[in-house]
Design an enzyme around this catalytic site. Structure first.
Site, PDB file in Angstrom:
ATOM      1  CG  ASP A  57      -1.956   1.050   1.228  1.00  0.00           C
ATOM      2  OD1 ASP A  57      -2.853   0.978   0.371  1.00  0.00           O
ATOM      3  OD2 ASP A  57      -1.881   1.955   2.074  1.00  0.00           O
ATOM      4  CD  GLU A  84      -2.442   1.760  -3.511  1.00  0.00           C
ATOM      5  OE1 GLU A  84      -3.507   2.397  -3.628  1.00  0.00           O
ATOM      6  OE2 GLU A  84      -1.593   2.024  -2.638  1.00  0.00           O
TER       7      GLU A  84
END
Length: 674
Positions: free
Chosen positions: A393, A422
């Site tokens: 993330d 990401e």
């Protein structure tokens, strides 16, 4: 007298690829990828040169591939090679004076013009004498070369009889074993080949807590568990997905917990965002990144979930989010890992205008070694539970050097562990993350919707950055519901899935995509009643029983097509063709038979109407060479979704109705028995 070192070599070899923009890092490929090796090779004057790619596999096997010239006048040479073994490959390019090619070129011109005829025949014969003397050449080849040399010297034979010897098929021997007096080796280069899942996969994201969740009579929710979520795996496998990505499964903080739709006033039953990591365990003690949420079950339950997925041919990808809720153990144990503000509070996460009051970002400046050791411990912990894929993330908000070190350390222990970045961020950071080790990257695909945008984007990822960055073409995420999907209806979902599944080897969908979930929170680019903040059980089976309510069957067809057509498992082979309509996108993916399991060429053509509100009738114009076909060839185009077949050539009529069939996925059949 002065001397100096020369670097050019007698036959200069320059501009070798695959290569990265920065040579501190090495290029990479994945197992089974066909990689184009290229170099610029030339010399002074007009004599012919050749180029040979020399590859050494990780197991030590050396192979030589003759390189072919690219566009005339560019001096660029290429050899395409399927890299089928994981590990580090070593390679270099040898440039050489191609004496036989020079002779054949000059002899053909001069003999046909009646100039120096006997001299050209004798030059050729002497070249063959040298080749015949090389015992490394097969005996049968040397015998044939002896016969050709004798024929060239046979003055009693007419020129017309001897002229065909210049083009004798046996001289193809020099393609694989050239004759050269002068050669130059380039410096040695390396390329890392990673396991196939690093480059090829079909991803499906879902929240375990929503699978099996139910509302009790008193209005409270009972969370789904790993056991109930395991039941969803059968449906995911039926659609052909081979990676299931789970958002964080850890305890969720209570302090500043978010309510429905990201509100700051949660109700007593709101579960909070899984990305607010760190909260109470079943016994009330705080748990962090190495724990599972007590509502989901135990660590043993998670391992059982992983085993069930594996039995269905699915790998589990786990979210790695380096942040903490105010209730995370790190906050009390390591306050130096967070940014302390002058008023004594800790800075929470922001991405203006978004605010994440339930999350503290990690500050890597004060104790980088301590943070590194802890994150490495966490990754190793989940690896022991059977996880070999991590979706990271927001990696662009952490130091690049941290990721380089972490990924290198983990991959030294297990080269098969895959990290997905990401990072919807600036190109420089996105590409740098890939260069330092991330095996996959989210990309700008989500926001590329028009024909021109898609052509530019897909060309870039297949050519400009393919040596180091592999895009994962997610069609939606819990954070991203684009205007195209919000207002495009089922056609938009169909088109986006078609392009994502066929344009790149790795693609993904977030649960609910197959149900055409398209209602956004007002003023936002994300779904209303967002699953990040609440339970969202879905009736997938019920939707599939109703015509037009589910895209699940089509997603399964897409993944079946991907599995059946090896051309779709390659990144670098996309080629765009033209159409007379600004909304009809046309591209193909071709793979030569020498690279396919069957030995037969595999070619897929995709024709998509990217306007989800219209019917488009137009002509598409194909570059047949890009399909492995000769100019003027007619072929049978089979629609892999409907089974329909058409007789096609270089220019073809199509009609794409956004409301019934917005795209064709066509297989090029080269004969009636193909």
């Amino acid at each position: 007298m002065t001397t100096s070192i020369t670097l050019a070599g007698r036959i200069p070899v320059t501009r070798l690829t695959p290569a990265l923009p920065d040579d501190r890092w090495r290029p990479k490929a994945y197992e089974g990828e066909v990689v184009p090796f290229r170099a610029t090779v030339f010399r002074e004057g007009h004599d012919q040169v050749g180029a040979m790619l020399v590859l050494t596999s990780p197991s030590g096997e050396t192979r030589r591939e003759r390189m072919s010239p690219l566009a005339p006048g560019t001096d660029r040479w290429e050899a395409r090679v399927l890299l089928g073994e994981t590990g580090e490959w070593r390679w270099h390019v040898t440039g050489f004076d191609d004496e036989v090619a020079t002779w054949r070129h000059d002899a053909a011109l001069k003999v046909d013009a009646g100039v120096d005829v006997e001299l050209m025949f004798e030059i050729g014969a002497r070249l063959l004498d040298r080749a015949i003397a090389e015992k490394s050449r097969p005996l049968a080849v040397r015998k044939r070369l002896t016969s050709i040399a004798s024929g060239l010297r046979d003055a009693a034979a007419s020129v017309a009889v001897r002229r065909p010897l210049i083009d004798d098929p046996a001289l193809a021997e020099f393609e694989t074993r050239p004759l050269a007096r002068i050669s130059t080796d380039s410096p040695e280069h390396t390329i890392l080949v990673e396991r196939r899942r690093a480059g090829v996969g079909s991803w499906y994201e879902f929240f375990p807590r929503s699978e099996g969740a139910r509302r009790l009579k008193d209005g409270r929710w009972k969370s789904g568990t790993f056991r109930t979520a395991a039941k969803r795996l059968d449906g995911v496998a039926a659609m052909g997905f081979d990676v299931v990505y789970l958002p964080p499964i850890h305890p969720i903080g209570v302090t500043n917990r978010k309510g429905a739709n990201n509100t700051l006033n949660p109700g007593p039953n709101d579960p909070g965002s899984p990305w607010a990591i760190g909260g109470p365990l079943a016994d009330g003690t705080p748990g962090g990144h190495d724990a599972v949420h007590p509502d989901l079950g135990t660590l043993a339950d998670f391992r059982a979930f992983v085993r069930r997925a594996g039995a269905l041919g699915i790998e589990i990808a786990l979210d790695l989010a380096l942040q903490a809720s105010p209730d995370h153990p790190w906050v009390a144990e390591h306050p130096e890992w967070f940014t302390q503000l002058p008023d004594g509070t800790i800075r929470y996460a922001e991405n203006p205008p978004k605010k994440y009051q339930d999350i503290y970002p990690v500050n890597f400046d004060d104790d980088p070694e301590g943070i590194f050791d802890e994150v490495l411990r966490i990754v190793r912990h989940w690896m022991k539970q059977g996880v070999r894929i991590f979706r990271v993330d927001n990696p662009h908000t952490k130091p690049l050097s941290f990721w380089e070190r972490l990924i290198a350390t983990v991959n030294a222990e297990d080269p098969g562990v895959v990290f997905l970045a990401e990072a919807f961020t600036r190109p420089a950071m996105m590409q740098a993350l890939a260069m330092v080790g991330f095996q996959q990257s989210y990309s700008y695909f989500t926001w590329r919707n028009t024909k021109r945008e898609l052509e530019e984007f897909l060309s870039s990822v297949a050519e400009d950055t393919a040596d180091f960055m592999r895009p994962n073409l997610f069609v939606n995420t819990p954070d991203i519901l684009t205007e195209y999907l919000q207002f495009g209806g089922p056609a938009a979902f169909t088109v986006r899935a078609t392009i994502a599944a066929t344009a790149a080897p790795t693609w993904g969908v977030y649960s609910g995509f197959e149900l055409f979930e398209s209602v956004a929170r007002p003023g936002a680019e994300e779904a209303i009643d967002n699953e990040k903040y609440e339970y969202k059980p879905r009736d997938f089976a019920g939707a599939e029983r109703q015509e037009g309510r589910s895209l699940a069957l089509y997603l399964g067809i897409l993944n079946a097509i991907r599995a059946a057509h090896p051309a779709l498992g390659q990144l670098r082979n996309i080629r765009f063709h033209s159409s007379d309509d600004e909304s009809v996108l046309v591209y193909s993916k071709h793979l030569d038979g020498r690279f396919t399991p069957t030995g037969v060429d595999d070619t897929v053509i995709v024709v998509a109407n990217v306007d989800p509100h219209s019917v488009r009738e137009t002509k598409v114009h194909l570059d047949l060479a890009a399909l492995g076909l000769e100019p003027g060839t007619r072929f049978e185009a089979e629609d892999l979704v409907t089974g329909q077949r058409w007789d096609w050539g270089d220019s073809n009529y199509v009609r794409l109705d956004a409301f019934t069939r917005p795209a064709h996925i066509l297989h090029v059949r080269r004969g009636p028995d193909a």
